[in-house]
Write a protein that holds these residues in place. Sequence first.
Motif, short mmCIF file in Angstrom:
data_model
loop_
_atom_site.label_atom_id
_atom_site.label_comp_id
_atom_site.label_asym_id
_atom_site.label_seq_id
_atom_site.Cartn_x
_atom_site.Cartn_y
_atom_site.Cartn_z
N THR A 65 0.04 10.05 79.92
CA THR A 65 -0.56 9.16 79.09
C THR A 65 -1.42 10.01 78.30
OG1 THR A 65 -0.43 7.32 80.91
CG2 THR A 65 -2.05 7.05 79.28
N THR A 66 -2.10 10.88 78.84
CA THR A 66 -3.14 11.84 77.66
C THR A 66 -2.28 12.42 76.63
OG1 THR A 66 -4.62 12.03 79.84
CG2 THR A 66 -4.89 13.53 77.99
N MET A 67 -1.31 13.12 77.14
CA MET A 67 -0.23 13.61 76.23
C MET A 67 0.17 12.68 75.12
SD MET A 67 3.00 15.94 77.06
CE MET A 67 3.65 15.01 77.90
N TYR A 68 0.77 11.49 75.43
CA TYR A 68 0.97 10.45 74.43
C TYR A 68 -0.09 10.20 73.44
CZ TYR A 68 5.70 9.28 76.14
OH TYR A 68 6.95 9.30 76.39
N ALA A 69 -1.44 9.95 74.06
CA ALA A 69 -2.66 10.06 73.36
C ALA A 69 -2.71 10.96 72.16
CB ALA A 69 -3.74 9.67 74.34
N MET A 70 -2.72 12.12 72.75
CA MET A 70 -2.68 13.36 71.79
C MET A 70 -1.67 13.24 70.86
SD MET A 70 -3.36 16.53 74.05
CE MET A 70 -4.84 16.63 75.45
N LEU A 71 -0.48 12.73 71.06
CA LEU A 71 0.63 12.74 69.73
C LEU A 71 0.44 11.59 69.12
CD1 LEU A 71 3.88 13.24 72.32
CD2 LEU A 71 2.93 14.86 70.56
N ASN A 72 -0.21 10.43 69.53
CA ASN A 72 -0.57 9.34 68.55
C ASN A 72 -1.73 9.84 67.67
OD1 ASN A 72 1.08 7.39 69.72
ND2 ASN A 72 -0.23 7.06 71.33
N HIS A 73 -2.59 10.81 67.97
CA HIS A 73 -3.56 11.43 67.24
C HIS A 73 -2.91 12.31 65.97
CE1 HIS A 73 -7.58 12.71 66.04
NE2 HIS A 73 -7.18 13.92 65.93
N ILE A 74 -1.80 12.75 66.00
CA ILE A 74 -1.23 13.70 65.11
C ILE A 74 -0.48 12.86 63.92
CG2 ILE A 74 0.56 15.58 64.84
CD1 ILE A 74 -0.15 16.37 67.60
N ASP A 75 -0.61 13.34 62.98
CA ASP A 75 0.14 12.57 61.63
C ASP A 75 1.62 12.75 61.95
OD1 ASP A 75 0.95 11.18 59.38
OD2 ASP A 75 -0.34 12.51 58.15
N ARG A 76 2.53 11.91 62.52
CA ARG A 76 3.86 12.00 62.53
C ARG A 76 4.72 11.94 61.24
NH1 ARG A 76 2.54 8.71 67.34
NH2 ARG A 76 3.35 6.82 66.32
N PHE A 77 4.12 11.61 60.37
CA PHE A 77 4.72 11.65 58.94
C PHE A 77 4.99 13.04 58.37
CE2 PHE A 77 3.51 7.14 59.46
CZ PHE A 77 4.69 6.36 59.44
N THR A 78 3.81 13.55 58.49
CA THR A 78 4.02 15.01 57.87
C THR A 78 4.22 16.24 58.94
OG1 THR A 78 1.25 15.19 58.15
CG2 THR A 78 2.08 14.16 56.17
N ARG A 79 4.40 15.75 60.05
CA ARG A 79 4.65 16.88 60.97
C ARG A 79 5.95 16.72 62.04
NH1 ARG A 79 -1.06 18.86 63.93
NH2 ARG A 79 0.08 20.82 64.07
N ASN A 80 6.80 17.45 61.95
CA ASN A 80 7.88 17.36 62.72
C ASN A 80 7.64 17.73 64.38
OD1 ASN A 80 10.51 16.80 63.38
ND2 ASN A 80 11.33 19.05 62.98
N ILE A 81 7.65 16.25 64.98
CA ILE A 81 7.39 16.34 66.42
C ILE A 81 8.52 16.10 67.36
CG2 ILE A 81 5.91 15.27 68.33
CD1 ILE A 81 3.94 14.27 66.13
N ILE A 82 8.99 17.07 68.14
CA ILE A 82 9.78 16.90 69.11
C ILE A 82 9.47 16.83 70.52
CG2 ILE A 82 12.26 17.74 69.71
CD1 ILE A 82 12.40 19.02 67.16
N THR A 83 9.88 16.18 71.59
CA THR A 83 9.37 15.97 72.97
C THR A 83 10.76 16.26 73.54
OG1 THR A 83 9.89 13.52 73.29
CG2 THR A 83 7.55 14.28 72.23
N VAL A 84 10.41 16.88 74.91
CA VAL A 84 11.28 17.01 75.93
C VAL A 84 10.85 16.36 77.28
CG1 VAL A 84 12.88 18.73 77.52
CG2 VAL A 84 12.14 19.11 74.76
N GLU A 85 11.41 15.24 77.71
CA GLU A 85 10.53 14.60 78.87
C GLU A 85 11.69 14.25 79.93
OE1 GLU A 85 8.17 11.15 77.15
OE2 GLU A 85 9.18 11.81 75.32
N ASP A 86 11.12 13.89 81.03
CA ASP A 86 11.77 13.57 82.21
C ASP A 86 11.15 12.63 83.11
OD1 ASP A 86 13.83 13.45 84.27
OD2 ASP A 86 13.19 15.13 85.22
N PRO A 87 11.25 11.42 82.80
CA PRO A 87 12.16 10.57 81.78
C PRO A 87 11.12 10.34 80.80
CG PRO A 87 11.32 8.91 83.17
CD PRO A 87 10.83 10.20 83.68
N ILE A 88 11.82 9.69 79.41
CA ILE A 88 11.00 9.18 78.33
C ILE A 88 10.47 7.86 78.70
CG2 ILE A 88 11.17 8.40 75.99
CD1 ILE A 88 13.68 10.13 75.72
N GLU A 89 9.03 7.78 78.87
CA GLU A 89 8.26 6.86 79.18
C GLU A 89 7.95 5.75 78.29
OE1 GLU A 89 5.37 7.33 82.05
OE2 GLU A 89 6.09 9.05 83.26
N ALA A 90 7.84 6.04 76.99
CA ALA A 90 7.46 5.03 75.91
C ALA A 90 8.19 5.71 74.52
CB ALA A 90 5.98 5.05 75.95
#
Length: 530
Positions: free
Chosen positions: A299-324
């Motif tokens: 949840t903390t990791m997702y909160a950090m990702l939500n703080h990052i501007d996803r339109f100007t930065r290419n974000i790729i995640t590897v998860e087990d499993p994808i929770e959201a």
Amino acid sequence: MRILIFTKCFLIDSLQSATLSAVSLPFSPIKLICLIVWVYLCLYIVQYIQFSPLVSKNHRAIAGVAAFFAGPILLFALIIIDAVRKSAEGRRSTFEIIKEHLQNMVANIRPSSFARPKDESAIRLLDSSGTELKQIYGHGDHRRQDKHILDLTEQIIADALEQRASDILIDPKDDATYTIRLRIDGVLRMVKQLDTDTSKAIINSIKAVSSMDISEKRRPQDGAFIAKKADTTASFRVASAGVLNGEKLSIRVLNQNAGSFRLLDIGITKNQLAIIEDAVNKPSGMVLICGPTGSGKTTTMYAMLNHIDRFTRNIITVEDPIEAFLPETSQIEVNPKADITFAKSLRSILRQDPDVICVGEIRDEETAEIALRAAQTGHLVLATIHCDSHAMALVRLLDLGVSPLLLSSGISLLISQRLLRCLCNRCKRPAQLSQGIMQEFQRKGISYTNVFQAAGCKQCGQTGYFGRTAVCDLLTVTDRLKAGIAQNKALIAELRTEGKKKGISNLRREGLRKVVSGVTSLEELKRVVG
């Protein structure tokens, strides 16, 4: 009189014309009806094969193709084989079982449009392909016992969602009883006890909708399903295992709201927020979140990702499993059966021009090395690891075989985290502190007027707690600490002995601030942190 004669002649001519047109049809209506029945039976047998224990998973595809050419023949063959097998167990006669199968098949011919209208407030369980549990079972409303099992299964899932449960455990208590427990706010509560036969039927229902083999009771299996209620959807992960006295089922409720969390929502302080924002705004480096299972790392990791501007930065995640689901983000799910591992996914990610890489969990040396090298070469890496404190996280990475030089140059921020239950605002009451605790607060200059304790009410389920908040300990990896990790072996030995104690002490101090502000209780802090 002439009108009656004219009407009579008109009717006779019409009947004769209809008879002649029926005779002159280019096809036979009887053959058309037989063709429709044949196609229906072929489709029915394809569905029957997918969930029949008589056909192994390896041969279901071949059997499905064969069903299109010999559907009714194969259907009746399977029905007879199943009837003979069940009859050999000595429960019922072969003819009774065959009659039961035929009744179920006829009941499913009734179109769903003629059924009673669906209740939008009712919960519906669906497999990964979108097929409802009731369709998978293939039973009509006339089967009262089966309908009762399906309704009970749906009710268990609905109650878990209503009570904010993160896990559902169905396991045998003894030969005659199963217990159903919910993990709410990190603590297990027993909500129901059922007899063995009913519990086994519920387990089979969940396994069927999770695309698991219901005939396999001993070998561990994994599956997944979803639940829909009005416009809301929840995802579930299922794991089964054979245990003493029966079969155990563990259902994880995936947090669908994690994709909308913000850093302030998880409970960190403003000073900590500034440090984390500074770390995630950097173009490179690794932010490592550590803590035991169920401490809110993802949840903390997702909160950090939500703080990052996803339109100007290419974000790729590897998860087990994808929770959201995260919009404007490329999410990869680990699948060992398909040879999709963390290490292999990370190698492919580095060729996809990423700005931010999110690693769900560091489990081995290869994953740790690839992630740290990516942090060195101009990528921001967010990752989690299972350990007690940030000091022990460094020791864990060194124990995995990561070189001290690589570790010191790649990592930039360590976050150690726990989750504390929040006191219920409706029923919390001032704490009755002992004389020794009050003297300890006075000695440290801490006011204890806002210290509360749990009471219990209907809203919190008589527990005194409702919801959870994070308590974090942050360690910024400075240049001095990097040099110490890379060169000073004595520092590593000190981390092994003193680092864990210091980390727990920092967590206790951060938790105590939440106690004196009335967010949680001393008992909860002692339970989680010690």
